[in-house]
Scaffold this motif. Sequence first.
Motif, PDB file in Angstrom:
ATOM      1  N   ASN A 190       0.813  -1.215   0.000  1.00  0.00           N
ATOM      2  CA  ASN A 190       0.000   0.000   0.000  1.00  0.00           C
ATOM      3  C   ASN A 190       0.851   1.272   0.000  1.00  0.00           C
ATOM      4  O   ASN A 190       2.080   1.211  -0.102  1.00  0.00           O
ATOM      5  N   ALA A 206      -8.904   2.249   4.958  1.00  0.00           N
ATOM      6  CA  ALA A 206      -8.864   3.214   3.853  1.00  0.00           C
ATOM      7  C   ALA A 206     -10.043   4.172   3.923  1.00  0.00           C
ATOM      8  O   ALA A 206      -9.906   5.375   3.678  1.00  0.00           O
ATOM      9  N   GLN A 225      -5.094   5.357  -0.450  1.00  0.00           N
ATOM     10  CA  GLN A 225      -5.249   6.156   0.767  1.00  0.00           C
ATOM     11  C   GLN A 225      -4.103   5.882   1.747  1.00  0.00           C
ATOM     12  O   GLN A 225      -3.521   4.802   1.754  1.00  0.00           O
ATOM     13  N   SER A 230      -4.207   0.187   5.343  1.00  0.00           N
ATOM     14  CA  SER A 230      -5.209   0.484   4.309  1.00  0.00           C
ATOM     15  C   SER A 230      -5.013  -0.339   3.042  1.00  0.00           C
ATOM     16  O   SER A 230      -3.910  -0.390   2.479  1.00  0.00           O
ATOM     17  N   PRO A 232      -5.227  -0.667  -0.822  1.00  0.00           N
ATOM     18  CA  PRO A 232      -5.018   0.468  -1.734  1.00  0.00           C
ATOM     19  C   PRO A 232      -6.110   0.717  -2.777  1.00  0.00           C
ATOM     20  O   PRO A 232      -6.125   1.770  -3.396  1.00  0.00           O
TER      21      PRO A 232
END
Length: 293
Positions: A190, A206, A225, A230, A232
């Motif tokens: 990410n 995210a 984010q 998170s 992606p």
Amino acid sequence: VKDTSVKVNYQAIGSGGGIKQLKAKTIDFAASDEPLRIQELNKLNTIQFPMVMSGIVPVIHLHGIHSNQITLSGDVLADIYLGKITKWNDPRIKQLNPQAQLPPTPIITIHRADGSGTTFNFTYYLSQVSNAWKSKIGFDTVVAWPGRLNMGGKGNAGVAAQVQNVPNTIGYVEYAYAVENNMTTVKMINKANNTVEANLKSFASAANNAKWSANNGFYQLLTNQPGKDSWPIVATTFVLIPKANANDPQKVAVNKASKKFFSWAFKNGDSMAKELNYIVVPASAQKKIQASW
């Protein structure tokens, strides 16, 4: 819906098809993973609000490889779809997966053949992580897919079927389709340079960065984010409802029924969404949405 006495006839025809029928005024509301800008909403005299969110996940069909045994980065994923990385044992894939037994077979890419909000978010992400993708292909609900070995499938279901039936393929689908069809998913690196798995927790991480506002029609994209956990590529499903003219009692009645249905969905849908591998927008956003109605 039994609890509201509202009857809903919903067809999964893709975001592009939903928006097209909305513009043709043949439906009462549409759902789209590609949000419309406030200028377009005003032109169509339509409101828009987020309903649920989920991840878009790369899925593969590779002999002997199971879910989360392969890791990809955004730039490697972009170069696979650009046709720059053509074999599964390419050095860049091997570098990310030194322990995996990667075959020297050609990579076949699978994409959506129809106008798709899933494609919009997927290609938007590739444009964020790859300058080559951004300059050569860009992002939209339909793009000119490069590469020699590529195939199209209609809808998430079509892409899932192609990947399941054809060895050495890679495709992208909403997470729910990957789970329902027991597909082989990959891990992703990410924005924080962490390796993450696709699951509701990483999607929620995210989504925590979303700043929802009625002033711009709740327009928000949740790809690439920040946040160490998170996922992606997260997409939001938006609902679009044409506004009713006060002099059109039939449309006023339809919109009242729509509001009744979506109010019920926000109040009762949290657990249902999770069972279906989606997450709902947070309570604070739901209050803003219902106030905007």
